[in-house]
Design a protein around this motif. Structure first.
Motif, PDB file in Angstrom:
ATOM      1  N   THR A  65       0.826  -1.210   0.000  1.00 19.54           N
ATOM      2  CA  THR A  65       0.000   0.000   0.000  1.00 19.54           C
ATOM      3  C   THR A  65       0.853   1.250   0.000  1.00 19.54           C
ATOM      4  O   THR A  65       0.596   2.196  -0.753  1.00 19.54           O
ATOM      5  CB  THR A  65      -0.902   0.016   1.248  1.00 19.54           C
ATOM      6  N   TYR A  66       1.892   1.266   0.848  1.00 18.29           N
ATOM      7  CA  TYR A  66       2.666   2.497   0.992  1.00 18.29           C
ATOM      8  C   TYR A  66       3.548   2.816  -0.201  1.00 18.29           C
ATOM      9  O   TYR A  66       3.714   3.958  -0.562  1.00 18.29           O
ATOM     10  CB  TYR A  66       3.501   2.470   2.276  1.00 18.29           C
ATOM     11  N   VAL A  67       4.147   1.794  -0.821  1.00 17.89           N
ATOM     12  CA  VAL A  67       5.072   2.115  -1.914  1.00 17.89           C
ATOM     13  C   VAL A  67       4.342   2.349  -3.233  1.00 17.89           C
ATOM     14  O   VAL A  67       4.904   2.898  -4.162  1.00 17.89           O
ATOM     15  CB  VAL A  67       6.170   1.032  -2.120  1.00 17.89           C
ATOM     16  N   LEU A 102       2.312   4.466  -4.235  1.00 16.98           N
ATOM     17  CA  LEU A 102       2.178   5.841  -4.702  1.00 16.98           C
ATOM     18  C   LEU A 102       3.531   6.491  -4.989  1.00 16.98           C
ATOM     19  O   LEU A 102       3.597   7.580  -5.541  1.00 16.98           O
ATOM     20  CB  LEU A 102       1.421   6.666  -3.668  1.00 16.98           C
ATOM     21  N   LEU A 103       4.619   5.809  -4.613  1.00 17.93           N
ATOM     22  CA  LEU A 103       5.949   6.371  -4.884  1.00 17.93           C
ATOM     23  C   LEU A 103       6.374   6.018  -6.302  1.00 17.93           C
ATOM     24  O   LEU A 103       5.964   4.985  -6.829  1.00 17.93           O
ATOM     25  CB  LEU A 103       6.976   5.790  -3.901  1.00 17.93           C
ATOM     26  N   TYR A 124      11.272  -1.856   1.529  1.00 17.92           N
ATOM     27  CA  TYR A 124      10.420  -1.491   2.668  1.00 17.92           C
ATOM     28  C   TYR A 124      10.486  -2.576   3.755  1.00 17.92           C
ATOM     29  O   TYR A 124      10.714  -2.294   4.931  1.00 17.92           O
ATOM     30  CB  TYR A 124       8.993  -1.326   2.158  1.00 17.92           C
ATOM     31  N   VAL A 147      -1.001  18.728  -9.193  1.00 18.21           N
ATOM     32  CA  VAL A 147      -0.710  19.351  -7.887  1.00 18.21           C
ATOM     33  C   VAL A 147      -1.412  20.712  -7.800  1.00 18.21           C
ATOM     34  O   VAL A 147      -2.030  21.052  -6.787  1.00 18.21           O
ATOM     35  CB  VAL A 147       0.813  19.505  -7.682  1.00 18.21           C
ATOM     36  N   ALA A 176      10.018   5.697   3.361  1.00 16.07           N
ATOM     37  CA  ALA A 176       8.601   5.473   3.653  1.00 16.07           C
ATOM     38  C   ALA A 176       8.458   4.488   4.805  1.00 16.07           C
ATOM     39  O   ALA A 176       7.637   4.674   5.704  1.00 16.07           O
ATOM     40  CB  ALA A 176       7.876   4.965   2.402  1.00 16.07           C
ATOM     41  N   ARG A 179       5.555  10.382   6.871  1.00 16.06           N
ATOM     42  CA  ARG A 179       4.561   9.622   6.114  1.00 16.06           C
ATOM     43  C   ARG A 179       4.625   9.939   4.623  1.00 16.06           C
ATOM     44  O   ARG A 179       3.637  10.276   3.983  1.00 16.06           O
ATOM     45  CB  ARG A 179       3.150   9.867   6.665  1.00 16.06           C
ATOM     46  N   LEU A 180       5.860   9.798   4.117  1.00 13.67           N
ATOM     47  CA  LEU A 180       6.178  10.156   2.739  1.00 13.67           C
ATOM     48  C   LEU A 180       5.172   9.617   1.721  1.00 13.67           C
ATOM     49  O   LEU A 180       4.685  10.344   0.864  1.00 13.67           O
ATOM     50  CB  LEU A 180       7.579   9.622   2.432  1.00 13.67           C
ATOM     51  N   ALA A 181       4.853   8.329   1.858  1.00 16.21           N
ATOM     52  CA  ALA A 181       4.019   7.696   0.838  1.00 16.21           C
ATOM     53  C   ALA A 181       2.577   8.205   0.897  1.00 16.21           C
ATOM     54  O   ALA A 181       1.826   8.039  -0.045  1.00 16.21           O
ATOM     55  CB  ALA A 181       4.042   6.188   1.023  1.00 16.21           C
ATOM     56  N   ILE A 183       2.544  14.413  -3.040  1.00 16.81           N
ATOM     57  CA  ILE A 183       3.056  13.288  -3.842  1.00 16.81           C
ATOM     58  C   ILE A 183       1.883  12.540  -4.482  1.00 16.81           C
ATOM     59  O   ILE A 183       1.907  12.164  -5.645  1.00 16.81           O
ATOM     60  CB  ILE A 183       3.900  12.331  -2.980  1.00 16.81           C
ATOM     61  N   ARG A 184       0.838  12.355  -3.670  1.00 22.34           N
ATOM     62  CA  ARG A 184      -0.373  11.699  -4.152  1.00 22.34           C
ATOM     63  C   ARG A 184      -0.951  12.451  -5.352  1.00 22.34           C
ATOM     64  O   ARG A 184      -1.296  11.861  -6.377  1.00 22.34           O
ATOM     65  CB  ARG A 184      -1.385  11.716  -3.019  1.00 22.34           C
TER      66      ARG A 184
END
Lengths: 199, 180
Positions: free
Chosen positions: A63-65, A67-68, A79, A183, B98, B104-106, B111-112
Motif C-alpha cells: 500500500t505504501y510504496v 504511490l511512490l 520497505y 498538484v 517510507a 509519512r512520505l508515501a 506526492i499523491r
C-alpha cells in the motif's frame, strides 16, 4: 516516558542478515508474475514459513510504496528490509532480491550483442518482439483502467499520447507537467473539498 | 573529463531521472527509456530496446531490470553497472524512507496529487511506445499473427510471460524457416 514510534521489529524476532540475504536471493530468483506473484511469494515464505513478518506488514508495504515512483516489487522488498533490520536490512534485501534478475539480464545483454545478428536468432527475436507488442498492449490497457478515473486523467493521457506521437515532446517533460498540473489542481480545489480528490 | 567516464555518468543520471518519473509501477519507465536510449542518445535500436523489454518480462524481477541490458549495450559491464545503480538507487531510498516513516512520505498529499496526474500521462506515453514498437516489429503476416495471439493470450489467460515470449520466438523461427 513516551514510547518511541516502533518502525522496526523488536529485537527477538529480527532475522540475521545472512539468513535474510539467503531468503531474498531465493525470492528474487522466483519472482515471476509481477506484483501478485511477489505478494504470494512473500506471504508464503516470509510470513507463513519463517514468521519474520505478518501478512499485515506485507500488505502495508504494498500500500505504501504504490504511490511512490519506481518499480513496486523492488520497493516492497526495500520497505520490508527496513522493517526487518533497518538500513542494513534495506541493502541486503534489495541487493539479494535483484541479484538473480540483474545477472540474468547481463547475460542476455552479452548474448544479444554477440549473436543477435545471426539469421536464426534474428528470426526468433522477430517473433519474440512481436509477442512483446501484444504484451504491452494489455499492460497499457490494465494500467489505463487503474489510473484513468476521471476527465482530468483522461485528458492527461490523451494529451501526453498526442504530444509524444505528433510533436515528439520529451516524455519526461510530459510526465512532470501532468504531475504539476495535478498538484496545482489539488491546491485550488483540494482545500474546500478534501475528500473529492480521493477515490 | 574522459569520454568513458562521461558516458557512465550520463547513463547513471539519465536512468536516475527516469526512475523518479516512474509513477504507476515498473512499466512506466518504458516510454522514457525508449526515448532516451533510442532517439536521444542512440545507445541502441528500437529492435534491441523491444528485445530488452521482452527479456525484462521473461525473467524474474521487475521489467526495470532492462536498464542493465541497455547499459550493457551502451557501455559494456561498467555501463550496465552505472545504469542499474541509476535505476534502482532512488526508488529504493524512497521506499526505505517510507518504511522509516519519514513524515509519512508515501501518504503525502502532494506526492499523491503529483502521481494522480503523472500516472495517466504515463498511460498515454505507453500508447505512443506501443505504436512505435508495433510499427517496427509487426512488419509481416506471421509477426502480426504472433502479436495478436500474444494479446489474446495475455488478456484471456494467466500465462506466464516467459512461456508466451518463448512461444513467440519459436514461432518466429519456424515462420522464417518455412517462409524463406
Amino acid at each position: 516516558m513516551t514510547q518511541p514510534r516502533r518502525t522496526t521489529l523488536p529485537n527477538q524476532s529480527r532475522p540475521r542478515l545472512r539468513e535474510m540475504g539467503r531468503a531474498f536471493l531465493a525470492i528474487g530468483a522466483l519472482a515471476f508474475g509481477g506484483q501478485s506473484g511477489l505478494l504470494a511469494l512473500l506471504n508464503r515464505d516470509l510470513a507463513e514459513r519463517r514468521g519474520w513478518l505478518g501478512e499485515k506488514d506485507i500488505t502495508e508495504a504494498f500500500t505504501y510504496v504504490q504511490l511512490l515512483p519506481g518499480a513496486v516489487v523492488v520497493q516492497v522488498v526495500a520497505y520490508l528490509g527496513w522493517k526487518l533490520r533497518g538500513a542494513r536490512g534495506v541493502i541486503v534485501a534489495t541487493v539479494a532480491f535483484l541479484l538473480p534478475s540483474l545477472l540474468t539480464m547481463l547475460a542476455l545483454g552479452v548474448a544479444y550483442q554477440r549473436i543477435a545478428s545471426l539469421a536464426g536468432v534474428r528470426a526468433a527475436l522477430n517473433g519474440l518482439t512481436a509477442a512483446v507488442v501484444g504484451l504491452i498492449a494489455v499492460a497499457t490497457w490494465k494500467q489505463g483502467r487503474k489510473t484513468i478515473t476521471g476527465n482530468f486523467a483522461l485528458l492527461a493521457a490523451v494529451a501526453a499520447c498526442a504530444a509524444s506521437l505528433q510533436w515528439h515532446v520529451n516524455p519526461a517533460l510530459l510526465v512532470v507537467t501532468a504531475g504539476l498540473l495535478s498538484v496545482a489542481r489539488e491546491a485550488f480545489t483540494g482545500k474546500r473539498k478534501p475528500e473529492a480528490t480521493r477515490s | 573529463m574522459n569520454s568513458d567516464v562521461a558516458l557512465l555518468w550520463t547513463l547513471f543520471w539519465q536512468f536516475a531521472v527516469i526512475s523518479l518519473l516512474a509513477f504507476g509501477g515498473g512499466q512506466a519507465v518504458l516510454p522514457l527509456i525508449e526515448r532516451v536510449s533510442v532517439a536521444q542518445r542512440g545507445w541502441t535500436t528500437t529492435e534491441a530496446f523491444t528485445s530488452g523489454v521482452g527479456f525484462g518480462y521473461m525473467i524474474p524481477g521487475p521489467v526495470t531490470t532492462m536498464a542493465t541490458f541497455i547499459g550493457y549495450l551502451a557501455g559494456g559491464l561498467p555501463g550496465a553497472l552505472a545504469a542499474t545503480l541509476g535505476m534502482f538507487l532512488a526508488p529504493t531510498l524512497l521506499a526505505a524512507f517510507a518504511a522509516a516513516g519519514v513524515e509519512r512520505l508515501a501518504d503525502n498529499r502532494w506526492i499523491r496529487a503529483f502521481g494522480a496526474g503523472a500516472a495517466p500521462a504515463v498511460v498515454g506515453l505507453l500508447v505512443a511506445t506501443f505504436w512505435n514498437i508495433a510499427r517496427h516489429t509487426v512488419t509481416s503476416w506471421p509477426t502480426g499473427l504472433i502479436a495478436l495471439a500474444a494479446l489474446l493470450l495475455v488478456a484471456r489467460t494467466k500465462i506466464q510471460p516467459l512461456w508466451l515470449l518463448l512461444g513467440g520466438a519459436a514461432l518466429g523461427g519456424a515462420a522464417s524457416a518455412l517462409g524463406s
